[in-house]
Motif scaffolding. Structure first.
Motif, PDB file in Angstrom:
ATOM      1  N   ILE A   1       0.862  -1.172   0.000  1.00 28.52           N
ATOM      2  CA  ILE A   1       0.000   0.000   0.000  1.00 28.52           C
ATOM      3  C   ILE A   1       0.901   1.225   0.000  1.00 28.52           C
ATOM      4  O   ILE A   1       1.764   1.361   0.859  1.00 28.52           O
ATOM      5  N   THR A   2       0.708   2.120  -0.964  1.00 32.95           N
ATOM      6  CA  THR A   2       1.508   3.330  -1.099  1.00 32.95           C
ATOM      7  C   THR A   2       0.588   4.535  -1.061  1.00 32.95           C
ATOM      8  O   THR A   2      -0.403   4.584  -1.803  1.00 32.95           O
ATOM      9  N   GLN A   3       0.904   5.501  -0.209  1.00 31.46           N
ATOM     10  CA  GLN A   3       0.112   6.727  -0.155  1.00 31.46           C
ATOM     11  C   GLN A   3       0.515   7.616  -1.325  1.00 31.46           C
ATOM     12  O   GLN A   3       1.694   7.888  -1.536  1.00 31.46           O
ATOM     13  N   ILE A   4      -0.477   8.069  -2.099  1.00 31.17           N
ATOM     14  CA  ILE A   4      -0.179   8.881  -3.276  1.00 31.17           C
ATOM     15  C   ILE A   4      -0.762  10.288  -3.181  1.00 31.17           C
ATOM     16  O   ILE A   4      -0.431  11.143  -3.997  1.00 31.17           O
TER      17      ILE A   4
ATOM     18  N   LYS B   1      -8.082  10.424   7.970  1.00 33.96           N
ATOM     19  CA  LYS B   1      -6.738  10.652   8.497  1.00 33.96           C
ATOM     20  C   LYS B   1      -6.341   9.524   9.444  1.00 33.96           C
ATOM     21  O   LYS B   1      -5.218   9.005   9.377  1.00 33.96           O
ATOM     22  N   LEU B   2      -7.257   9.138  10.330  1.00 40.05           N
ATOM     23  CA  LEU B   2      -6.961   8.074  11.285  1.00 40.05           C
ATOM     24  C   LEU B   2      -6.772   6.730  10.585  1.00 40.05           C
ATOM     25  O   LEU B   2      -5.937   5.921  11.006  1.00 40.05           O
ATOM     26  N   THR B   3      -7.533   6.492   9.520  1.00 45.53           N
ATOM     27  CA  THR B   3      -7.388   5.242   8.768  1.00 45.53           C
ATOM     28  C   THR B   3      -6.028   5.165   8.096  1.00 45.53           C
ATOM     29  O   THR B   3      -5.370   4.119   8.124  1.00 45.53           O
ATOM     30  N   VAL B   4      -5.575   6.265   7.509  1.00 42.11           N
ATOM     31  CA  VAL B   4      -4.254   6.289   6.867  1.00 42.11           C
ATOM     32  C   VAL B   4      -3.175   6.036   7.915  1.00 42.11           C
ATOM     33  O   VAL B   4      -2.244   5.258   7.688  1.00 42.11           O
ATOM     34  N   LYS B   5      -3.285   6.651   9.082  1.00 41.67           N
ATOM     35  CA  LYS B   5      -2.315   6.429  10.156  1.00 41.67           C
ATOM     36  C   LYS B   5      -2.337   4.978  10.616  1.00 41.67           C
ATOM     37  O   LYS B   5      -1.289   4.381  10.879  1.00 41.67           O
TER      38      LYS B   5
ATOM     39  N   ILE C   1      -8.612  -0.009   3.211  1.00 38.41           N
ATOM     40  CA  ILE C   1      -8.185   0.436   1.880  1.00 38.41           C
ATOM     41  C   ILE C   1      -9.365   1.006   1.106  1.00 38.41           C
ATOM     42  O   ILE C   1      -9.250   2.029   0.446  1.00 38.41           O
ATOM     43  N   ARG C   2     -10.521   0.354   1.208  1.00 40.05           N
ATOM     44  CA  ARG C   2     -11.716   0.831   0.509  1.00 40.05           C
ATOM     45  C   ARG C   2     -12.095   2.227   0.975  1.00 40.05           C
ATOM     46  O   ARG C   2     -12.528   3.069   0.185  1.00 40.05           O
ATOM     47  N   LYS C   3     -11.907   2.503   2.261  1.00 43.78           N
ATOM     48  CA  LYS C   3     -12.284   3.799   2.829  1.00 43.78           C
ATOM     49  C   LYS C   3     -11.396   4.932   2.313  1.00 43.78           C
ATOM     50  O   LYS C   3     -11.852   6.056   2.164  1.00 43.78           O
ATOM     51  N   VAL C   4     -10.119   4.637   2.060  1.00 44.89           N
ATOM     52  CA  VAL C   4      -9.182   5.673   1.607  1.00 44.89           C
ATOM     53  C   VAL C   4      -8.605   5.335   0.234  1.00 44.89           C
ATOM     54  O   VAL C   4      -7.489   5.714  -0.082  1.00 44.89           O
ATOM     55  N   SER C   5      -9.393   4.660  -0.595  1.00 45.51           N
ATOM     56  CA  SER C   5      -8.893   4.201  -1.897  1.00 45.51           C
ATOM     57  C   SER C   5      -8.458   5.346  -2.802  1.00 45.51           C
ATOM     58  O   SER C   5      -7.604   5.157  -3.662  1.00 45.51           O
ATOM     59  N   HIS C   6      -9.019   6.541  -2.608  1.00 46.00           N
ATOM     60  CA  HIS C   6      -8.657   7.692  -3.429  1.00 46.00           C
ATOM     61  C   HIS C   6      -7.326   8.308  -2.998  1.00 46.00           C
ATOM     62  O   HIS C   6      -6.791   9.157  -3.694  1.00 46.00           O
ATOM     63  N   LEU C   7      -6.773   7.857  -1.867  1.00 48.70           N
ATOM     64  CA  LEU C   7      -5.517   8.401  -1.346  1.00 48.70           C
ATOM     65  C   LEU C   7      -4.342   7.439  -1.497  1.00 48.70           C
ATOM     66  O   LEU C   7      -3.203   7.846  -1.312  1.00 48.70           O
ATOM     67  N   VAL C   8      -4.623   6.169  -1.797  1.00 49.72           N
ATOM     68  CA  VAL C   8      -3.569   5.161  -1.825  1.00 49.72           C
ATOM     69  C   VAL C   8      -3.584   4.374  -3.131  1.00 49.72           C
ATOM     70  O   VAL C   8      -4.566   4.364  -3.859  1.00 49.72           O
TER      71      VAL C   8
END
Length: 59
Positions: free
Chosen positions: A6-9, A20-24, A47-54
């Motif tokens: 998983i890579t934050q983009i 924010k808490l999910t990414v952390k 991942i589904r919750k922050v799919s637009h960020l990773v």
């Protein structure tokens, strides 16, 4: 189980607190930081919750 990378983009600035808490919780926090995790239901939900960020890749 398979492993995934998983890579934050995208930045978490101006995102809801839950995202924010999910990414952390995934072990990320800075752009281009990557982590390797076992693919299971709880990680898939995060991942589904922050799919637009990773970006997700199977290893």
């Amino acid at each position: 189980m398979s492993k995934i990378r998983i890579t934050q983009i995208r930045s978490i600035i101006n995102r809801p607190e839950t995202q924010k808490l999910t990414v952390k919780a995934l072990g990320l926090g800075k752009i281009n930081r990557s982590v390797e995790k076992e693919n299971n239901d709880s990680i898939a939900g995060m991942i589904r919750k922050v799919s637009h960020l990773v970006k997700v890749e199977e290893i």
